[in-house]
Design an enzyme around this catalytic site. Sequence first.
Site, PDB file in Angstrom:
ATOM      1  N   LYS A  30       0.869  -1.188   0.000  1.00 19.96           N
ATOM      2  CA  LYS A  30       0.000   0.000   0.000  1.00 19.96           C
ATOM      3  C   LYS A  30       0.900   1.231   0.000  1.00 19.96           C
ATOM      4  O   LYS A  30       1.917   1.259   0.727  1.00 19.96           O
ATOM      5  CB  LYS A  30      -0.885  -0.044   1.251  1.00 19.96           C
ATOM      6  CG  LYS A  30      -1.868   1.093   1.387  1.00 19.96           C
ATOM      7  CD  LYS A  30      -2.683   0.934   2.670  1.00 19.96           C
ATOM      8  CE  LYS A  30      -3.750   1.990   2.807  1.00 19.96           C
ATOM      9  NZ  LYS A  30      -4.539   1.838   4.045  1.00 19.96           N
ATOM     10  N   SER A  64      -9.458   1.569   3.017  1.00 23.02           N
ATOM     11  CA  SER A  64      -8.617   2.321   2.121  1.00 23.02           C
ATOM     12  C   SER A  64      -7.596   1.487   1.344  1.00 23.02           C
ATOM     13  O   SER A  64      -7.051   1.970   0.348  1.00 23.02           O
ATOM     14  CB  SER A  64      -7.883   3.419   2.897  1.00 23.02           C
ATOM     15  OG  SER A  64      -7.059   2.866   3.886  1.00 23.02           O
ATOM     16  N   SER A  69      -9.508  -0.849   7.088  1.00 25.68           N
ATOM     17  CA  SER A  69      -8.987  -0.708   5.725  1.00 25.68           C
ATOM     18  C   SER A  69      -8.333  -1.925   5.111  1.00 25.68           C
ATOM     19  O   SER A  69      -8.095  -1.944   3.910  1.00 25.68           O
ATOM     20  CB  SER A  69      -7.995   0.443   5.671  1.00 25.68           C
ATOM     21  OG  SER A  69      -8.712   1.630   5.569  1.00 25.68           O
TER      22      SER A  69
HETATM   23  N1  GLN Z   1     -12.716   3.855   6.508  1.00 29.85           N
HETATM   24  C1  GLN Z   1     -12.069   4.155   7.728  1.00 29.85           C
HETATM   25  C2  GLN Z   1     -11.606   5.582   7.736  1.00 29.85           C
HETATM   26  O1  GLN Z   1     -11.737   6.227   6.760  1.00 29.85           O
HETATM   27  C3  GLN Z   1     -10.910   3.242   7.957  1.00 29.85           C
HETATM   28  C4  GLN Z   1      -9.733   3.617   7.150  1.00 29.85           C
HETATM   29  C5  GLN Z   1      -8.500   2.876   7.522  1.00 29.85           C
HETATM   30  O2  GLN Z   1      -8.547   1.857   8.209  1.00 29.85           O
HETATM   31  N2  GLN Z   1      -7.376   3.412   7.113  1.00 29.85           N
HETATM   32  O3  GLN Z   1     -11.105   6.058   8.696  1.00 29.85           O
END
Ligand code: GLN
Length: 454
Positions: free
Chosen positions: A62, A137, A161
């Site tokens: 990532k 994400s 994410s």
């Molecule tokens: N969707 C969640 C957020 O936007 C989790 C994102 C993540 O785990 N990086 O915070």
Amino acid sequence: MNKEITCTDLVQEKLTLLKQNTHQTVNSLLHTLAIDLASKVDSKIASGETIGLLEGIPFGIKDVYMLQGTYATASSELLKNYKSAYTATAIQKLMDAGAIPIVKENCDSFGHGSSSENTIFGAVKNALNPELVGGGSSGGSAVNVAKDYTVFSIGGDTGGSVRQPAGYNNIYGLKPTYGRISRYGLMAYASSTDCVGPLAKSIEDIRIVLNVMSGQDIKDQTTYASNEIDKDSILSSKDIKTVGYFKNFVENDAIDAQIKSDFLASIEKIKAKGVEVKALDFFESETLVSTYYTLAMAETASNLSRLDGTNYGQRIEAENLKETYAVTRSENFSEETKRRIVGGNQVLSQGFSDEIYLKGLALRDQISENFENDFAVVDVILSPVTPDTPPKIGDSLKDPLAMYLSDAYTVGFSLGQLPTLTIPQGTATGLQISAAKNNDELVLKFANFLKDTL
Ligand code: GLN
């Protein structure tokens, strides 16, 4: 390896697939580095040396991790030309074991999002249906694994994410216990819940990669020493006698009818195997989501304050220093990131912090206490990963609040810092298995049990 294909050929094949792919999973390819490492593995094989389990295996990263000398953009305008000065501990450990990084993967900018649409590289398209989002994400990482462009990928999970995109693309994705893997070299989003997490197509691959990355690191004071998870120990699930699930996760209006009935059908199959199932009480989704976003926004506002164009990021010069900061940050952060910085600074500001931030912390303690009580009576907790199936590309951007609520089932386990695994079974977006802190092994055991049960 049975020598049917050279490591260089394997790596080249994956690089070509990544280059040609239309799912927008790639931020940058690590072509030269990957081919160089692959040829070293081939020479090792040619000279008869024994090679390790991960040696020569191509993997994705990532684009929020540092890998010295390569781009680390966080899918943001601000860092689109930024190159890492050092390498993240987790990535270094994989490379020391011989695994070969081949790609920096598309994601929501700074981890902010649940769909991988909040990115300057274009929305990631779902592996199963390209009209739908890849999830977020870590969307690029999940799609790459699902499409076999990488053998495994390393995502980051702050509030879901890794687990949510794994669910949206029908693969495995683990958020380990907080602190099991060093965060050194992972760009900080919300430091108190950020976790390094592997995505792969099998439980065995998750186990191997988890073992390699785990361990105490003096560069991350929240890490702790953990035991290796043994291959054979996770094949037997005899110590899992009681499974819990949260009644209110399934008995509400927000859950898709099919996901609900598939979840309940999975519970019945587990019971039929003689495992006791207990329905548990938990906090309402709205409470979990608002607690998580209160703390995550506060932490990200504080973490991202260092990105002002002075030490990092492309600077936009203005009349004076203050203006330079303001213009650099206004022009180079996405709408979603700015929403979170503004929200987070509000949460932390004088006159509000007692009312909002401290209340968030208090709720987090109650959530952790709730989990402790649960794990006194059940061995693992099973839940759906998401209330709904993946949205069409474009839909989540119109309604940020709806996007936040789609994290209803993942964020609680992040606040509790628990090990939680998405498995590609049970419902259209999989199931999540959680256990008490540092019980990652139990999670993998139960995943093996469910593989044969569902
Ligand atoms: N969707 C969640 C957020 O936007 C989790 C994102 C993540 O785990 N990086 O915070």
